[in-house]
Design a protein around this motif. Structure first.
Motif, PDB file in Angstrom:
ATOM      1  N   TRP A  22       0.867  -1.108  -0.095  1.00  0.00           N
ATOM      2  CA  TRP A  22      -0.020  -0.028   0.150  1.00  0.00           C
ATOM      3  C   TRP A  22       0.893   1.374  -0.045  1.00  0.00           C
ATOM      4  CZ3 TRP A  22      -2.800   2.011   4.994  1.00  0.00           C
ATOM      5  CH2 TRP A  22      -3.633   3.325   4.390  1.00  0.00           C
ATOM      6  N   SER A  50      -5.999   0.017  -6.334  1.00  0.00           N
ATOM      7  CA  SER A  50      -5.768   1.324  -5.887  1.00  0.00           C
ATOM      8  C   SER A  50      -4.332   1.644  -5.314  1.00  0.00           C
ATOM      9  CB  SER A  50      -6.746   1.604  -4.489  1.00  0.00           C
ATOM     10  OG  SER A  50      -6.683   0.862  -3.728  1.00  0.00           O
ATOM     11  N   TYR A  51      -3.472   0.770  -5.347  1.00  0.00           N
ATOM     12  CA  TYR A  51      -2.263   1.076  -4.775  1.00  0.00           C
ATOM     13  C   TYR A  51      -1.220   1.585  -5.850  1.00  0.00           C
ATOM     14  CZ  TYR A  51      -3.680  -1.688  -0.608  1.00  0.00           C
ATOM     15  OH  TYR A  51      -4.393  -2.301   0.555  1.00  0.00           O
ATOM     16  N   SER A  78     -10.636  -2.414  -6.236  1.00  0.00           N
ATOM     17  CA  SER A  78     -10.796  -1.169  -5.712  1.00  0.00           C
ATOM     18  C   SER A  78     -11.668  -0.281  -6.289  1.00  0.00           C
ATOM     19  CB  SER A  78      -9.526  -0.499  -5.445  1.00  0.00           C
ATOM     20  OG  SER A  78      -8.420  -1.346  -4.921  1.00  0.00           O
ATOM     21  N   HIS A 105     -12.313  -4.963  -2.343  1.00  0.00           N
ATOM     22  CA  HIS A 105     -11.618  -3.962  -1.321  1.00  0.00           C
ATOM     23  C   HIS A 105     -12.569  -3.359  -0.122  1.00  0.00           C
ATOM     24  CE1 HIS A 105      -7.531  -1.556  -1.333  1.00  0.00           C
ATOM     25  NE2 HIS A 105      -7.995  -1.774  -0.016  1.00  0.00           N
ATOM     26  N   SER A 106     -13.759  -3.223  -0.452  1.00  0.00           N
ATOM     27  CA  SER A 106     -14.618  -2.647   0.573  1.00  0.00           C
ATOM     28  C   SER A 106     -16.100  -2.914   0.075  1.00  0.00           C
ATOM     29  CB  SER A 106     -14.096  -1.211   0.688  1.00  0.00           C
ATOM     30  OG  SER A 106     -15.225  -0.184   1.099  1.00  0.00           O
ATOM     31  N   ASN A 137     -12.952  -5.559   4.948  1.00  0.00           N
ATOM     32  CA  ASN A 137     -13.515  -4.408   5.429  1.00  0.00           C
ATOM     33  C   ASN A 137     -15.062  -4.710   5.464  1.00  0.00           C
ATOM     34  OD1 ASN A 137     -11.217  -2.715   5.916  1.00  0.00           O
ATOM     35  ND2 ASN A 137     -11.296  -2.606   3.748  1.00  0.00           N
TER      36      ASN A 137
HETATM   37  O1  LIG Z   1      -5.910  -0.898   1.318  1.00  0.00           O
HETATM   38  C1  LIG Z   1      -5.583   0.493   2.222  1.00  0.00           C
HETATM   39  C2  LIG Z   1      -6.575   1.416   2.052  1.00  0.00           C
HETATM   40  C3  LIG Z   1      -7.249   1.865   0.751  1.00  0.00           C
HETATM   41  C4  LIG Z   1      -6.765   2.289  -0.410  1.00  0.00           C
HETATM   42  N1  LIG Z   1      -7.713   2.034  -1.356  1.00  0.00           N
HETATM   43  C5  LIG Z   1      -8.897   1.563  -0.857  1.00  0.00           C
HETATM   44  C6  LIG Z   1     -10.106   1.288  -1.655  1.00  0.00           C
HETATM   45  C7  LIG Z   1     -10.860   0.646  -0.661  1.00  0.00           C
HETATM   46  C8  LIG Z   1     -10.796   0.468   0.819  1.00  0.00           C
HETATM   47  C9  LIG Z   1      -9.777   0.680   1.228  1.00  0.00           C
HETATM   48  C10 LIG Z   1      -8.606   1.286   0.480  1.00  0.00           C
END
Ligand SMILES: O=CCc1c[nH]c2ccccc12
Ligand SMILES: NC(=O)C1=CN([C@@H]2O[C@H](COP(=O)(O)OP(=O)(O)OC[C@H]3O[C@@H](n4cnc5c(N)ncnc54)[C@H](O)[C@@H]3O)[C@@H](O)[C@H]2O)C=CC1
Length: 301
Positions: A22, A50-51, A78, A105-106, A137
């Motif tokens: 990250w 997203s990294y 992401s 990712h979320s 998450n």
């Molecule tokens: O993974 C670490 C934080 C982060 C960076 N991009 C996203 C997208 C969605 C959730 C968390 C993160």
């Protein structure tokens, strides 16, 4: 082997410590850092769309000369594009034909809803682009919603996990364990990196002194004792070696209790601080509103 492989609910296995990308940025320095992690012995790389350094991670994997089957690669959707496009871009960036684990990712990305998103994740497995799929998450309600319609169960849920949030996250751990879902812990070292000066400082340093190790290694051993997979990082070779060596540490049940208790005390302190901050904010807002009313000649009392 200090950090064992963990068995996943789809029959595959995952190394129980991962090197995360990250905060590496991109370019040659990111390649060098992943190179370093692989050469000290990490065999699980955790990255994400997203990294913006999947390409760099892929270059380091190639340069390492490791066989594809000897390295476990996780990346995450992401939300930068739809899932079918994203996974194809990710494996292309990584220079491999499949990832070992692909995570949502979320839950916030699950539009229009979790079941529709998960169907697309299942398709990624059918297309041979990911061996296993999972989430990140997700809370208990979101995991339950997913399981209600899933044909393929998530193998893992990657969540924030350290002693100051242990009690708060425990329902997620319990639910995951009931359903054979592995918990991956990120930001385990927050008590050292972002919240020093709290109740954990004392037990961590006293256990670390007794065992002649560093406090980060104690946190790693605590997480291992809780049965979670650790996702961590460092640019320092010595720290990376320390993380791997922490797989051999044995904490006593008293050590674990002391860390749990200090974690809970820290959580109470943070809750009290948050409440105080909110009360102060509300008081300021009220004072401001009263001043405006008085200026406008409105009698509120
Ligand atoms: O993974 C670490 C934080 C982060 C960076 N991009 C996203 C997208 C969605 C959730 C968390 C993160
Ligand atoms: N799924 C998600 O939403 C998230 C996933 N992650 C994943 O987890 C990985 C690790 O996340 P982090 O929060 O960076 O992990 P972390 O909590 O393990 O912290 C790593 C940092 O701690 C520092 N550190 C180690 N020992 C220390 C000590 N004794 N004193 C002070 N500092 C010390 C290291 O130098 C490094 O910068 C990420 O690279 C990413 O792959 C991270 C955040 C969110």
């Amino acid at each position: 082997m200090p950090w064992d492989l963990v068995k996943l609910n789809d029959g595959r296995s995952m190394p129980s410590i991962a090197y995360g990308t990250w905060t590496l940025g991109n370019g040659q320095s990111a390649v060098d850092q992943v190179d370093q992690a692989l050469s000290v012995g990490f065999d699980h790389v955790d990255t994400a769309q997203s990294y913006r350094n999947e390409q760099e991670a892929g270059q380091a994997l190639k340069e390492s000369g490791l066989a594809r089957s000897d390295i476990f690669v996780t990346t995450k959707w992401s939300g930068q594009a739809d899932i079918p496009t994203s996974i194809r871009n990710s494996v292309g960036n990584l220079g491999i034909s499949y990832v070992d684990l692909y995570l949502v990712h979320s839950p916030r990305l699950a539009v229009p809803d979790i079941p529709t998103t998960w169907k697309q994740m299942e398709q990624v497995v059918k297309d041979g682009l990911a061996k296993s799929i999972g989430i990140s998450n997700f809370n208990v309600e979101q995991m339950q919603e997913l399981l209600n319609s899933a044909n393929i169960k998530p193998v893992a849920n990657q969540i924030l996990f350290h002693p100051y949030v242990y009690a708060q996250q425990k329902p997620i751990l319990d639910f995951a364990s009931q359903h054979g879902i592995i918990i991956e812990a990120y930001s385990l070292l927050i008590p050292l990196t972002h919240q020093p000066g709290g109740p954990l400082d004392k037990p961590l340093s006293s256990i670390a002194s007794r065992l002649d190790v560093s406090p980060d290694q104690v946190l790693m051993a605590w997480a291992k004792a809780k049965g979670v997979v650790v996702v961590t990082t460092s640019s320092k070779e010595s720290r990376l070696k320390g993380y791997l060596a922490a797989g051999d540490l044995k904490l006593t049940s008293d050590d674990i209790d002391a860390i749990d208790e200090a974690g809970a005390a820290g959580a109470r302190r943070l809750t009290a601080k948050t409440l105080l901050r909110r009360a102060a904010g509300l008081a300021l807002l009220t004072a401001g509103a009263l001043a405006v009313c008085s200026y406008l000649g409105i009698d509120v009392l």
